[in-house]
Enzyme design. Structure first.
Site, PDB file in Angstrom:
ATOM      1  N   HIS A 341       0.799  -1.235   0.000  1.00  0.00           N
ATOM      2  CA  HIS A 341       0.000   0.000   0.000  1.00  0.00           C
ATOM      3  C   HIS A 341       0.821   1.269   0.000  1.00  0.00           C
ATOM      4  O   HIS A 341       0.266   2.355   0.160  1.00  0.00           O
ATOM      5  CB  HIS A 341      -0.905   0.054   1.235  1.00  0.00           C
ATOM      6  CG  HIS A 341      -1.926  -1.028   1.302  1.00  0.00           C
ATOM      7  ND1 HIS A 341      -3.201  -0.872   0.825  1.00  0.00           N
ATOM      8  CD2 HIS A 341      -1.846  -2.281   1.768  1.00  0.00           C
ATOM      9  CE1 HIS A 341      -3.880  -1.997   1.027  1.00  0.00           C
ATOM     10  NE2 HIS A 341      -3.077  -2.871   1.591  1.00  0.00           N
ATOM     11  N   LYS A 528      -8.938  13.349   4.901  1.00  0.00           N
ATOM     12  CA  LYS A 528      -8.012  12.201   4.890  1.00  0.00           C
ATOM     13  C   LYS A 528      -7.028  12.362   6.037  1.00  0.00           C
ATOM     14  O   LYS A 528      -6.987  13.415   6.668  1.00  0.00           O
ATOM     15  CB  LYS A 528      -7.273  12.094   3.552  1.00  0.00           C
ATOM     16  CG  LYS A 528      -6.632  13.387   3.060  1.00  0.00           C
ATOM     17  CD  LYS A 528      -6.091  13.251   1.654  1.00  0.00           C
ATOM     18  CE  LYS A 528      -7.132  13.370   0.560  1.00  0.00           C
ATOM     19  NZ  LYS A 528      -7.428  12.136  -0.140  1.00  0.00           N
ATOM     20  N   ARG A 529      -6.215  11.334   6.282  1.00  0.00           N
ATOM     21  CA  ARG A 529      -5.184  11.483   7.301  1.00  0.00           C
ATOM     22  C   ARG A 529      -4.270  12.657   6.948  1.00  0.00           C
ATOM     23  O   ARG A 529      -4.066  12.973   5.778  1.00  0.00           O
ATOM     24  CB  ARG A 529      -4.358  10.189   7.395  1.00  0.00           C
ATOM     25  CG  ARG A 529      -4.973   9.134   8.277  1.00  0.00           C
ATOM     26  CD  ARG A 529      -5.123   9.587   9.699  1.00  0.00           C
ATOM     27  NE  ARG A 529      -3.853   9.546  10.412  1.00  0.00           N
ATOM     28  CZ  ARG A 529      -3.541   8.596  11.295  1.00  0.00           C
ATOM     29  NH1 ARG A 529      -4.394   7.638  11.587  1.00  0.00           N
ATOM     30  NH2 ARG A 529      -2.383   8.612  11.907  1.00  0.00           N
ATOM     31  N   LYS A 534       0.111  14.360   1.381  1.00  0.00           N
ATOM     32  CA  LYS A 534      -1.292  14.599   1.018  1.00  0.00           C
ATOM     33  C   LYS A 534      -1.565  16.095   0.831  1.00  0.00           C
ATOM     34  O   LYS A 534      -2.629  16.498   0.381  1.00  0.00           O
ATOM     35  CB  LYS A 534      -2.231  13.997   2.060  1.00  0.00           C
ATOM     36  CG  LYS A 534      -2.154  12.454   2.095  1.00  0.00           C
ATOM     37  CD  LYS A 534      -3.099  11.856   3.102  1.00  0.00           C
ATOM     38  CE  LYS A 534      -2.891  10.372   3.331  1.00  0.00           C
ATOM     39  NZ  LYS A 534      -3.567   9.509   2.344  1.00  0.00           N
ATOM     40  N   THR A 636      -8.842   6.204  -1.706  1.00  0.00           N
ATOM     41  CA  THR A 636     -10.160   5.583  -1.875  1.00  0.00           C
ATOM     42  C   THR A 636     -11.246   6.626  -1.599  1.00  0.00           C
ATOM     43  O   THR A 636     -12.347   6.533  -2.116  1.00  0.00           O
ATOM     44  CB  THR A 636     -10.346   4.380  -0.925  1.00  0.00           C
ATOM     45  OG1 THR A 636      -9.859   4.742   0.368  1.00  0.00           O
ATOM     46  CG2 THR A 636      -9.591   3.163  -1.424  1.00  0.00           C
ATOM     47  N   LYS A 640     -15.032   7.569  -3.370  1.00  0.00           N
ATOM     48  CA  LYS A 640     -16.297   7.781  -2.640  1.00  0.00           C
ATOM     49  C   LYS A 640     -16.906   9.115  -3.044  1.00  0.00           C
ATOM     50  O   LYS A 640     -18.115   9.228  -3.275  1.00  0.00           O
ATOM     51  CB  LYS A 640     -16.035   7.781  -1.125  1.00  0.00           C
ATOM     52  CG  LYS A 640     -15.572   6.450  -0.587  1.00  0.00           C
ATOM     53  CD  LYS A 640     -14.965   6.550   0.813  1.00  0.00           C
ATOM     54  CE  LYS A 640     -14.172   5.275   1.109  1.00  0.00           C
ATOM     55  NZ  LYS A 640     -13.275   5.398   2.257  1.00  0.00           N
TER      56      LYS A 640
HETATM   57  C1  F58 Z   1      -3.289   3.653   2.351  1.00  0.00           C
HETATM   58  N1  F58 Z   1      -2.364   3.343   3.399  1.00  0.00           N
HETATM   59  C2  F58 Z   1      -2.647   4.390   1.191  1.00  0.00           C
HETATM   60  N2  F58 Z   1      -1.813   3.187   5.651  1.00  0.00           N
HETATM   61  O1  F58 Z   1      -1.985   5.542   1.678  1.00  0.00           O
HETATM   62  C3  F58 Z   1      -3.740   4.799   0.219  1.00  0.00           C
HETATM   63  O2  F58 Z   1      -3.195   5.400  -0.910  1.00  0.00           O
HETATM   64  C4  F58 Z   1      -4.511   3.555  -0.207  1.00  0.00           C
HETATM   65  O3  F58 Z   1      -5.627   3.917  -0.958  1.00  0.00           O
HETATM   66  C5  F58 Z   1      -4.976   2.775   1.004  1.00  0.00           C
HETATM   67  O4  F58 Z   1      -3.886   2.475   1.864  1.00  0.00           O
HETATM   68  C6  F58 Z   1      -5.642   1.471   0.623  1.00  0.00           C
HETATM   69  O5  F58 Z   1      -4.851   0.775  -0.289  1.00  0.00           O
HETATM   70  C7  F58 Z   1      -2.752   3.456   4.690  1.00  0.00           C
HETATM   71  O6  F58 Z   1      -3.893   3.742   4.974  1.00  0.00           O
HETATM   72  C8  F58 Z   1      -2.044   3.280   6.970  1.00  0.00           C
HETATM   73  O7  F58 Z   1      -3.111   3.636   7.439  1.00  0.00           O
HETATM   74  C9  F58 Z   1      -0.917   2.937   7.910  1.00  0.00           C
HETATM   75  C10 F58 Z   1      -1.201   1.605   8.553  1.00  0.00           C
HETATM   76  C11 F58 Z   1      -0.152   1.264   9.595  1.00  0.00           C
HETATM   77  C12 F58 Z   1      -0.017   2.321  10.628  1.00  0.00           C
HETATM   78  C13 F58 Z   1       0.170   3.665  10.015  1.00  0.00           C
HETATM   79  C14 F58 Z   1      -0.826   4.027   8.950  1.00  0.00           C
END
Ligand code: F58
Length: 795
Positions: A341, A528-529, A534, A636, A640
């Site tokens: 990811h 978003k985060r 971003k 994602t 949405k």
């Molecule tokens: C996200 N990763 C990607 N990681 O940033 C986003 O582009 C993608 O659409 C999504 O995955 C699904 O494929 C992501 O959300 C995290 O949340 C980490 C997980 C582990 C801890 C820190 C944040």
């Protein structure tokens, strides 16, 4: 079960009467919750019986996060009871939406990765595919965000209650997970094997959550593990009180970031608990010989957090089932597949060898052996030292989990075309050359059942009135809306729905945050985060530019816009937290300035989560997807918002690229540098933001304002931001892209001037969004990776 509103009312009132209570909201919630669970239980049992009777291949999705959101309303939607229940309750003087609000959202995820896992669960069950989730039951989900003087503060959350939890304890299915201990060689009748002596045992207790598919047909299981104290003998050298404390901590809370500095051991314990407990669970009394695991089970690991499943499966096969290395490796690498990811270096997991060696000594030996054998085969192929280094799993005392995940799985996927290409051509180039058929793309998707049908019932109804109901089952049929994109009466209906959703959001914000928003303004949404890539910073800097212009150019009086922000920063991510502070500071400046307030309004929604997203997304007109090209794996939220008719202002990054391809660039606001350009700058280290600042008075002024603390409530609140833009040379190319971004915003204003044209573009976006349903993604995974068969209908 009931088939009519009247029947529901009778049923519901009987239950309420049973408890001799009036129709209070709490009581209504409890009653509805119990009723729904009873209906679900029936079909859940039937699905499970079917899986036992006719064992077909099953998929297990291993993920450290499942960001499922509230379940009551979604379950009613999927059971097709939502409308009947809503109308029935209306007649009883109760509002279903108010009842739904009594459910605490389990925040068992950080963002996209966790929410993707939840969307996938929904699609698997809805497509009647045998696919289940394995995760962890964190007592505290993601922290609650509050703003104090504009700064983010974090409060721990607890979603688990005394009763009416979404999941059910299965104490008879608990398993024991071994940490620490010494690896011993034991010579037995079946040859030499290894055991772990004197480990510290932790009991993993599963809690099951039903995953209700569309029409309530297939009900799959999300199994979440909770760490508890084991009754097994405890090493005499350890302190039991410390042990109890440490055990409780394992599933105490979700990790809010990738930063491995704090709580490293705890994170590793979480990962191993997930992998070991789930694999033990899967291989307890299997109905097939272990040699046939790959024909019966597929395991998808969601990023590298569950990559210890690879050595753990090897351990079980070798130590517990007495298989030889070669055979165990063959089975493992035909069972596990991996999704990547991210390409951000800091998010690529690496574990110190000594950490794994002490916590999981047997697992460490297995990883070492995998690495050794792999390197040996590479040497035999005559690979150069450089390639060998890149491909090694263990390098300079650390274990590179992504390399382990690639080597130990049969398929590896990225989550959007651009991301997969970058993986193949750059980040994992050597691995791709070594395993040319392993890498593939599966562009992410989102479940339209939550993000359209549940979140926006009014729009869903309009779509059904217009093109019929088949799109619900086959979301790609949304493209039939194309022929209505210029139909004035349909466009007016669409505008009316958008207005309604804007008003609902306004009502919600006024009630919860006491914010008053102008419904006629353009709703521009960035949710978003918070992360450098971003580029929330670019958005707020652009607003700062607009502010300066309105103040100093009396001819510039743009159409009113409300800029919404929502998102959390990892508690230790100081830069991101300063951007949050900056947005809040500029918000109070802009919102309290009588002149500027006529044109700009900033709303920062506190504690953005799935529930807030369900209010914000249907109301959005502009969707901010402005990451530095090459950095966002997919995104994602972008999908949405598109599905709800928002127009995207975005870069050629992640899945935006495919969205633009589907809808046509003329129906979006595309700007900024392309991934190749960015990567070229990065390679040559040739980007110098100072040159931009020196040659551009507008940007220079903005930088001065930042440096003097004018827009950040004091200099100290901007030091990380200034440092990143100057000393760190603006690694996310904010200053480089900002003018192109501003131009795209100008185009938005022009387009909004023509409401019918705007509505036409919105409808074209909705029409082109069907392909981004996670039903499509899951079907592709099933066809190309998991090879699942549909569960026969149980009705
Ligand atoms: C996200 N990763 C990607 N990681 O940033 C986003 O582009 C993608 O659409 C999504 O995955 C699904 O494929 C992501 O959300 C995290 O949340 C980490 C997980 C582990 C801890 C820190 C944040």
């Amino acid at each position: 079960m009931f088939s009519s509103k009247e029947e529901f009312k009778k049923f519901f009132m009987n239950r309420i009467a049973d408890k001799r209570s009036q129709k209070s909201l709490e009581m209504a919630f409890e009653t509805l919750w119990e009723m729904t669970h009873e209906w679900i239980q029936e079909n859940w049992n039937r699905t499970n019986q079917l899986y036992e009777k006719e064992p077909e291949k099953q998929l297990y999705y291993f993920s450290i996060e499942f960001l499922i959101g509230r379940v009551l309303g979604q379950n009613l939607v999927n059971l097709n009871f939502y409308d009947v229940v809503k109308e029935g309750l209306d007649e009883l003087g109760l509002k279903l939406s108010e009842i739904e609000e009594l459910e605490d959202e389990p925040g068992l995820g950080n963002g996209g990765l966790g929410r993707l896992a939840a969307c996938f669960m929904d699609s698997l069950a809805s497509l009647a595919l045998p696919g289940h989730g394995y995760g962890l039951r964190y007592k505290g989900g993601l922290f609650t965000q509050h703003f104090v003087n504009g700064n983010q503060t974090e409060q721990p959350t607890k979603w688990i209650k005394e009763k009416n939890n979404a999941d059910a304890r299965q104490k008879d299915l608990a398993v024991e997970v071994a940490y620490y201990g010494d690896v011993q060689l034991v010579v037995g009748t079946a040859g030499v094997k290894r055991t772990i002596e004197n480990p510290v045992w932790v009991k993993a207790v599963p809690y099951d959550l039903p995953i209700v598919g569309a029409n309530g047909g297939t009900i799959n299981t999300l199994r979440l593990w909770q760490a508890e104290v084991s009754e097994r003998p405890f090493p005499s050298t350890k302190d039991h009180t410390v042990y109890e404390h440490e055990t409780a901590k394992i599933t105490d809370r979700l990790y809010p970031d990738d930063s491995l500095e704090s709580g490293k051991i705890l994170r590793l314990k979480q990962q191993y608990l997930l992998c070991s407990a789930s694999l033990q669970d899967l291989l307890r009394n299997p109905s097939f010989p272990v040699e046939e695991i790959p024909e019966n089970i597929a395991i998808q690991i969601n990023d590298t957090h569950p990559a210890l499943a690879i050595p753990e499966l090897m351990r079980i096969l070798i130590d517990d089932h007495s298989l030889g290395w070669e055979q165990a490796w063959d089975i493992t690498t035909r069972t596990i597949s991996y999704t990547n990811h991210t390409i951000l270096t800091e998010a690529m997991e690496k574990w110190d060898c000594h950490l794994i060696q002490s916590l999981l000594p047997r697992i460490y030996l297995i990883i070492e052996e995998i690495d050794l054998r792999f390197k040996e085969s590479l040497q035999n192929q005559g690979k150069t030292v450089d390639v060998l280094r890149k491909l090694s799993i263990i390098e300079e005392g650390v274990i590179k989990m992504a390399v382990l995940a690639v080597v130990g799985s049969y398929k590896v996927n990225g989550v959007a075309k651009l991301h997969t290409n970058i993986l193949k051509k750059r980040e994992m180039k050597e691995l791709n050359e070594q395993f040319p058929n392993k890498f593939h793309n599966k562009t992410n998707g989102i479940t339209h059942r939550r993000w359209l049908i549940k979140a926006n019932p009014e729009l869903s109804e309009l779509i059904t009135e217009t093109i019929g109901a088949r799109w619900v089952k086959e979301p790609e049929r949304l493209d039939e809306l194309h022929s209505f994109a210029q139909n004035p009466s349909f466009l007016q209906d669409f505008q009316a729905v958008k207005k309604l959703k804007k008003e609902q959001l306004i009502y919600h914000l006024q009630r919860d945050q006491n914010i008053v928003v102008d419904s006629a303004s353009i709703f521009d949404i960035h949710i978003k985060r918070f992360h450098g890539y971003k580029r929330q910073l670019m958005n707020i800097l652009h607003i700062q530019m607009l502010y300066n212009r309105i103040k100093h150019d009396s001819t510039y009086r743009p159409y009113p816009r409300t800029f919404f922000f929502g998102g959390k920063a990892a508690p230790t991510y100081h830069f991101a937290k300063q951007v949050i502070k900056m947005i809040n500071t500029i918000a109070s400046k802009v919102n309290n300035d009588p002149l500027v307030r006529e044109h700009l309004h900033i709303v920062f929604v506190e504690n953005y989560n799935v529930t807030q997203a369900e209010y914000l997304i249907p109301a959005a007109e502009v969707s901010e997807q402005i990451s530095t090209a090459s950095k966002e794996a997919s995104g994602t939220g972008n999908m949405k918002l598109m599905m709800n008719g928002a127009l995207t202002i975005g870069t050629f990054d992640g899945a935006n690229v495919e969205m633009f391809e589907q809808v046509g660039e003329e129906n979006a606001f595309v700007f900024g540098m392309r991934a190749e350009e960015i990567m070229q700058y990065e390679k040559e280290k040739s980007y110098n933001p100072k040159e931009i600042i020196e040659g551009d008075p507008e940007i220079a002024k903005m930088m001065r304002q930042l440096a003097t603390g004018k827009f950040t409530d004091g200099k100290i609140n901007a030091d990380f931001i200034v440092e990143q833009l100057l000393e760190d040379k603006d690694p996310y190319f904010v200053l480089k892209d900002i003018h192109s971004y501003a131009k795209a915003h100008e185009k938005i204003l022009k387009a909004y001037d023509n409401p019918m044209k705007w509505a036409e573009m919105s409808v074209k976006n909705m029409a082109a969004s069907g392909i981004f349903s996670s039903d499509r993604t899951i079907q592709q995974y099933s066809d190309d990776v998991w090879h699942l068969s549909k569960v026969p209908s149980i009705h």
